[in-house]
Design an enzyme around this catalytic site. Structure first.
Site, PDB file in Angstrom:
ATOM      1  N   ASP A  90       0.865  -1.178   0.000  1.00 14.75           N
ATOM      2  CA  ASP A  90       0.000   0.000   0.000  1.00 14.75           C
ATOM      3  C   ASP A  90       0.909   1.237   0.000  1.00 14.75           C
ATOM      4  OD1 ASP A  90      -1.643  -2.173   0.654  1.00 14.75           O
ATOM      5  OD2 ASP A  90      -2.887  -0.994   2.019  1.00 14.75           O
ATOM      6  N   LYS A 153      -7.007   3.310  -2.629  1.00 11.73           N
ATOM      7  CA  LYS A 153      -7.301   3.233  -1.187  1.00 11.73           C
ATOM      8  C   LYS A 153      -7.530   4.641  -0.662  1.00 11.73           C
ATOM      9  CE  LYS A 153      -4.911   1.895   3.121  1.00 11.73           C
ATOM     10  NZ  LYS A 153      -3.738   1.191   3.665  1.00 11.73           N
ATOM     11  N   LYS A 183     -10.191   0.121  -1.616  1.00 10.41           N
ATOM     12  CA  LYS A 183      -9.973  -0.166  -0.198  1.00 10.41           C
ATOM     13  C   LYS A 183     -10.341   1.061   0.628  1.00 10.41           C
ATOM     14  CE  LYS A 183      -6.457  -1.508   3.214  1.00 10.41           C
ATOM     15  NZ  LYS A 183      -5.082  -2.013   3.428  1.00 10.41           N
TER      16      LYS A 183
END
Length: 219
Positions: A90, A153, A183
């Protein structure tokens, strides 16, 4: 709430520990709890790798939490993490570049990480949606897709502007159109919040309070 089960939600969760004072014992406890809860993945700081977590995907972060790292440093951090067993990375974009409308810089930043890990790991791009305008959210999602990201995300959970919101998730999901995952992460503390974000289009949840959230869903 009755529309989705506890098991289904658990299968969407990255059980997360990114506290700067986390210890190896804390990570071991995280893994044990993740197994008990039946979540999909754990997410830990890169300095805590490698970890043994059979049956769980292992995720980590790059350029976290500010995003103000040189792209080559983010790439090197991601590559080392994958070499140490991370299956997902991430990364945080340069949020200032996005706010300034310099989407070419955002694209180059994401590409540097994508190229550093190749297809050896999933790449999630943290856009810090609460700090961006709607137009910027859309453009950053577009360049993330262009750069070969697997997910967009919402948030690190560390930015003062805030974390995940239904509005941001809806906008992100509409922009990527199912081609990328979405996400939701940052400030998700209740089952009600999680259910709203899933309904808005979230396909993965980043949670540090997974047990509390899951207890609000039907078994």
């Amino acid at each position: 709430m009755a529309q989705i089960s506890r098991r289904e939600v658990a299968a969407m969760i990255d059980h997360t520990l990114l506290s700067p004072d986390a210890t190896p014992a804390d990570v071991a406890a995280l893994i044990e709890e993740a197994r008990e809860l039946g979540v999909f993945a754990i997410c830990v700081s890169p300095s805590m790798l490698p970890v043994r977590a059979p049956g769980l995907a292992v995720a980590t972060v790059a350029g976290f939490p500010s995003g103000k790292h040189h792209s080559l440093v983010k790439g090197a951090e991601a590559r080392l993490a994958v070499e140490q067993g991370a299956a997902e990375v991430d990364m945080v974009i340069d949020v200032g570049a996005a706010r300034a409308g310099d989407y070419n810089a955002v694209l180059a930043d994401i590409l540097a990480v994508r190229e550093s890990i190749g297809d050896r790991a999933l790449l999630k791009v943290i856009i810090e949606a609460a700090a961006l305008s709607d137009d910027a959210i859309i453009e950053v999602c577009r360049v993330a897709e262009q750069a070969g990201a697997d997910f967009v995300k919402t948030s690190t959970g560390f930015h003062p502007a805030g974390g995940a919101s239904v509005h941001a998730v809806e906008l992100m999901a509409k922009t990527v159109g199912g081609r990328l995952g979405v996400k939701a992460s940052g400030g998700i503390r209740t089952a009600e919040q999680a259910a709203e974000l899933i309904a808005a289009g979230a396909t993965r949840l980043g949670l540090s309070r997974s047990r509390e959230v899951l207890e609000g869903f039907p078994a």
